[in-house]
Every structure is written in C-alpha cells, then in structure tokens.
Design a protein around this motif. Sequence first.
Motif, mmCIF file in Angstrom:
data_model
loop_
_atom_site.group_PDB
_atom_site.id
_atom_site.type_symbol
_atom_site.label_atom_id
_atom_site.label_comp_id
_atom_site.label_asym_id
_atom_site.label_seq_id
_atom_site.Cartn_x
_atom_site.Cartn_y
_atom_site.Cartn_z
ATOM 1 N N MET A 1 -19.268 -21.579 14.172
ATOM 2 C CA MET A 1 -18.640 -21.028 15.374
ATOM 3 C C MET A 1 -19.363 -21.524 16.618
ATOM 4 S SD MET A 1 -16.031 -19.034 15.921
ATOM 5 C CE MET A 1 -15.268 -18.635 17.492
ATOM 6 N N ASP B 1 -19.504 -19.421 8.171
ATOM 7 C CA ASP B 1 -20.800 -19.915 8.634
ATOM 8 C C ASP B 1 -20.889 -19.678 10.136
ATOM 9 O OD1 ASP B 1 -23.070 -21.230 9.403
ATOM 10 O OD2 ASP B 1 -22.461 -23.211 8.685
ATOM 11 N N PRO B 2 -21.729 -18.756 10.610
ATOM 12 C CA PRO B 2 -21.775 -18.443 12.040
ATOM 13 C C PRO B 2 -22.139 -19.630 12.918
ATOM 14 C CG PRO B 2 -23.615 -17.429 10.863
ATOM 15 C CD PRO B 2 -22.668 -17.931 9.834
ATOM 16 N N ALA C 1 -25.405 -13.161 11.345
ATOM 17 C CA ALA C 1 -24.610 -14.064 12.182
ATOM 18 C C ALA C 1 -25.008 -13.934 13.646
ATOM 19 C CB ALA C 1 -23.124 -13.750 12.003
ATOM 20 N N ARG C 2 -25.197 -12.710 14.103
ATOM 21 C CA ARG C 2 -25.580 -12.477 15.498
ATOM 22 C C ARG C 2 -26.943 -13.097 15.802
ATOM 23 N NH1 ARG C 2 -24.609 -9.173 19.861
ATOM 24 N NH2 ARG C 2 -26.427 -8.309 20.907
ATOM 25 N N PHE D 1 -16.511 -9.259 15.325
ATOM 26 C CA PHE D 1 -16.546 -10.699 15.550
ATOM 27 C C PHE D 1 -17.143 -11.026 16.924
ATOM 28 C CE2 PHE D 1 -13.058 -10.029 12.546
ATOM 29 C CZ PHE D 1 -13.500 -10.814 11.503
ATOM 30 N N ALA E 1 -20.870 -10.401 16.689
ATOM 31 C CA ALA E 1 -21.538 -11.498 15.989
ATOM 32 C C ALA E 1 -21.651 -12.737 16.857
ATOM 33 C CB ALA E 1 -20.789 -11.840 14.703
ATOM 34 N N LEU E 2 -20.719 -12.924 17.801
ATOM 35 C CA LEU E 2 -20.736 -14.105 18.654
ATOM 36 C C LEU E 2 -21.920 -14.105 19.610
ATOM 37 C CD1 LEU E 2 -19.076 -16.670 19.203
ATOM 38 C CD2 LEU E 2 -17.790 -15.375 20.912
ATOM 39 N N THR F 1 -15.768 -14.569 3.504
ATOM 40 C CA THR F 1 -17.168 -14.302 3.225
ATOM 41 C C THR F 1 -17.265 -13.221 2.158
ATOM 42 O OG1 THR F 1 -19.313 -13.730 4.192
ATOM 43 C CG2 THR F 1 -17.400 -12.551 5.040
ATOM 44 N N GLN G 1 -28.419 -15.623 14.282
ATOM 45 C CA GLN G 1 -28.334 -17.084 14.265
ATOM 46 C C GLN G 1 -27.721 -17.621 15.551
ATOM 47 O OE1 GLN G 1 -27.103 -19.225 10.679
ATOM 48 N NE2 GLN G 1 -27.122 -17.278 9.570
ATOM 49 N N LEU G 2 -26.666 -16.970 16.025
ATOM 50 C CA LEU G 2 -26.010 -17.463 17.235
ATOM 51 C C LEU G 2 -26.840 -17.172 18.486
ATOM 52 C CD1 LEU G 2 -22.265 -16.789 16.477
ATOM 53 C CD2 LEU G 2 -23.393 -18.984 16.792
ATOM 54 N N TYR H 1 -12.620 -16.333 12.348
ATOM 55 C CA TYR H 1 -14.082 -16.426 12.317
ATOM 56 C C TYR H 1 -14.494 -17.107 11.013
ATOM 57 C CZ TYR H 1 -18.891 -15.166 13.332
ATOM 58 O OH TYR H 1 -20.225 -15.220 13.617
#
Length: 246
Positions: free
Chosen positions: A93, A89-90, A137-138, A166, A169-170, A114, A140-141, A86
């Motif tokens: 990904m 930077d989200p 991260a979550r 992970f 966060a995806l 990180t 942003q994605l 991972y």
Amino acid sequence: MTPALEELIIYPPFDLGRRALTELFRPRLRKLTLIAQVRNRPRLHEFPLELLPVTLEELDLSAIMHTWTMNSICAFPRMRSLKIPYPDDPLLMGRLMHAVPGIQHLTITNQINTPGRFRANDSQIEEVLIPSFLLNARAQLQQFWKADSARWPQNLVSISAESASFLYALAVPAQVHHCSVSLCNRFDTLCEPPIPILSAIFGEAMPTSVECKFTARYANPLFTRDYFRFLSSTKSLKRCTITFDY
C-alpha cells in the motif's frame, strides 16, 4: 484495434493470460473500472498493476476479491482517483501511494486476503482487520512514511474507507481535508485495551470535513456516547456528518 479508447468498464477477464491482459489494456486508457463479481464465477486471485497503462487518470479495482501486486518500478503519474482493496502486504500500500504522486481521491475497499480476517454478522457487513495485522500494518507504514516523506502524495485531499481499520492501518502522515469511514461497535472489543481508532485517525489526518457511519446491532447509549469522543481530537473540523445504522 481500438487505439482511441479512453474509458473501459469490464468484467475482469479471468480466463485471459498475462499477455492477453496486456493487449486488452494497451489502448491509452484514462478511466478503467472492473465491474462487480458475478456469483459462482472464478475470481481473479492476483491482479498485476504493472499491466495497466501509465495514462490512467481514474482506476476502480474494487471488484478484485483477493489481492493485487505491483513491481517496484510501477508508476502512474496521471492518476487522480483510485479505488482499490487493501492488500495483504501493508508495504505494498505504501509503494502504491508512492506510485501515484498526483492522486487526489483515494477509496480503500474492504476486500482483503489476509488469514484470520474478521467478518461481522449479516447486519454488519463491513470487515475490519484483525488486531495483530492492524497494529503491525500501521507500524510498518509509519516507518515507511518516516523514512521518506516524499512517498506520501502531496495532492491527496480525500480518503474514503469502507472500514475505519484500513484508514488506521494507513497511518496518514499529512493533512487530508476530507475523510469518510465506517465503524462497527464490535471492533471496540477486539483489542485490550480498545484502540481509540477514530481519535488516532483524525488526529493524524486533521480533516476539515468528516463523514462517519456507525453500525451496531441495537441502539446502545453507552456506545453512542463513546462514538462522539473522537470530536475532541479533531480541532481542524469544520463539517461533520454522523449516521447510525442499527
């Protein structure tokens, strides 16, 4: 000098420059694996994915201990299987998922770079993202997928993550038939209130098959009871394997 080479398993050539890396990966590779790190040897701090050939079908970068980069025009149309850490930077990904539209199997390893990352004790080897990074991260994605649904690969059927954080966060925006995750019970204490992480993951991915590994310092009936609560949010589930590692 090896124009017919299709599979390469190699220790990352840390002492080679960018040009040398380009020469190394010039053959029409279908499968590339970077083997595990050797103790007390230099580590590759940055791995530029744009140096890899577009012919790759399988890529294993789990040996990368720090981070990887990718330019905006990078694409791997033949990629079917990917194992990668991972990133720090989200959105990187998200761009990677967009760059592998035909991917079927994704594995996210627990090596990230990180600040403030959390490491469990010796008996709990998986790492999880710190709460602030995880939630950011979550978010942003989620926006990234919502802006263009075509960014998510439509053929993805399985995701494995060495830490459930992970996968959380995806922010998976579509059904993934098989999910495999690990979770440490200490993660429950990192957020106030605690995040119902498995319920969120499986509620989004709607898997038909799930594998969960729970790591704990000792057998605790309360933790065990809580772990099973995610099943109530996974209505699509047909097969489930749960293991405990005390």
